[in-house]
Design an enzyme around this catalytic site. Structure first.
Site, PDB file in Angstrom:
ATOM      1  N   THR A  96       0.880  -1.174   0.000  1.00 27.79           N
ATOM      2  CA  THR A  96       0.000   0.000   0.000  1.00 27.79           C
ATOM      3  C   THR A  96       0.910   1.215   0.000  1.00 27.79           C
ATOM      4  OG1 THR A  96      -1.757  -1.157   1.182  1.00 27.79           O
ATOM      5  CG2 THR A  96      -1.798   1.251   1.228  1.00 27.79           C
ATOM      6  N   LYS A 171      -7.247   1.195  -2.741  1.00 28.74           N
ATOM      7  CA  LYS A 171      -6.820   0.822  -1.385  1.00 28.74           C
ATOM      8  C   LYS A 171      -6.992   1.988  -0.415  1.00 28.74           C
ATOM      9  CE  LYS A 171      -5.165  -1.790   1.870  1.00 28.74           C
ATOM     10  NZ  LYS A 171      -3.860  -2.460   1.870  1.00 28.74           N
ATOM     11  N   LYS A 239       0.436   4.961   8.288  1.00 27.97           N
ATOM     12  CA  LYS A 239       1.029   5.337   6.997  1.00 27.97           C
ATOM     13  C   LYS A 239      -0.035   5.406   5.905  1.00 27.97           C
ATOM     14  CE  LYS A 239       2.398   2.081   4.549  1.00 27.97           C
ATOM     15  NZ  LYS A 239       1.866   1.163   3.512  1.00 27.97           N
TER      16      LYS A 239
END
Length: 285
Positions: A96, A171, A239
């Site tokens: 990701t 995502k 993150k």
């Protein structure tokens, strides 16, 4: 395609490597610490001393590393994937990461005669282990179709999301949904505990109704039993949410719920970053 390279043999990656081997692929792997992957080496994976050497010997090269800076290093760094892979190789980043970085990799790969895709996953360590990951693929459709069998070895819900970067954007949307859902679970459990309810009875009562969710199924019981082992690291979720906020801000979107959940997680990161996302309950405690 028979030979698959893999960098990022961690919580998720190790299970993905095993499932690729079960599907009959010859696996070539790179890890910074060989001792951590001795088990999959013993099971048949071939170890390489550098990312570049690994990429040079395969038909498709997969990466699933921690942060965008790690992606940058394995693709653009000295002896990296883009410099080392032979023409025609498929390079698939399943981290990701930044949609803009995915586009940069795609363009650089194209110049070298490589086929690049961004294909982040969702489903956590359980999905990786069971080979039931959802795989969100961005890039050229013909490359997606060429690699579909590879994706099928690791997941069951495999979708073409659009051009380069679209896998990452999908995502981001996924992580935004999780942020709201998991914070809702934590707030509800905090409320129920304060009111003296039996938390197990609460879970049994609401899990199959309108309040039910994948996040409740995955983490409800873990939270009430104090199980904070990581299926997905808190620090990596932070993150992801940071990336989503940046992408939203770039489009002029003010995602207030996402920003609040991110702020709550940030208060915990120093002490609990290596634990699972369900550790958000600590914010309410």
């Amino acid at each position: 395609m028979k030979k698959i390279g893999f960098v990022g043999v961690g919580i998720m990656g190790k299970s993905m490597v095993r499932n690729l081997m079960k599907a009959g692929y010859e696996l070539h792997i790179y890890a910074r610490t060989k001792a951590k992957v001795e088990d999959v080496i013993a099971e048949g994976a071939m170890f390489h001393e550098t990312v570049g050497d690994c990429a040079a010997n395969v038909d498709a090269m997969i990466s699933i590393v921690g942060y965008p800076k790690d992606v940058e290093k394995v693709y653009f760094g000295e002896n990296g994937i883009l410099d080392s892979a032979k023409e025609g190789t498929y390079v698939i980043d399943m981290t990701t990461s930044s949609p803009n970085l995915a586009k940069r990799i795609y363009e650089a790969a194209k110049e070298k005669g490589l086929h690049a895709m961004d294909a982040p996953v969702t489903g956590g360590d359980t999905g990786a282990k069971n080979g039931t990951l959802s795989i969100l693929v961005g890039g050229d459709r013909e490359d997606y179709e060429a690699c579909h069998k590879i994706f099928e070895a690791m997941g069951t819900n495999i979708n073409y999301e659009g051009g380069p970067g679209c896998g990452q954007h999908t995502k981001m949307a996924n992580q935004i949904m999780i942020a709201g859902a998991l914070s809702g679970v934590c707030e509800a459990l905090s409320y129920a505990k304060a009111q003296g309810l039996d938390l197990q009875v609460l879970l049994d009562s609401v899990a199959t109704g309108a309040a039910g969710s994948k996040q409740l199924d995955a983490f409800g019981e873990k939270i009430i039993h104090g199980d904070f082992a990581p299926g997905f690291f808190m620090k990596h979720f932070i993150k992801d949410m940071n990336l989503a906020v940046e992408e939203a801000d770039d489009k002029g979107l003010d995602l207030k719920v996402l920003k609040q959940v991110l702020a709550n997680y940030r208060t915990l990161e120093e002490d609990y970053g290596d634990l699972g996302t369900q550790t958000l309950i600590k914010f309410y405690e």
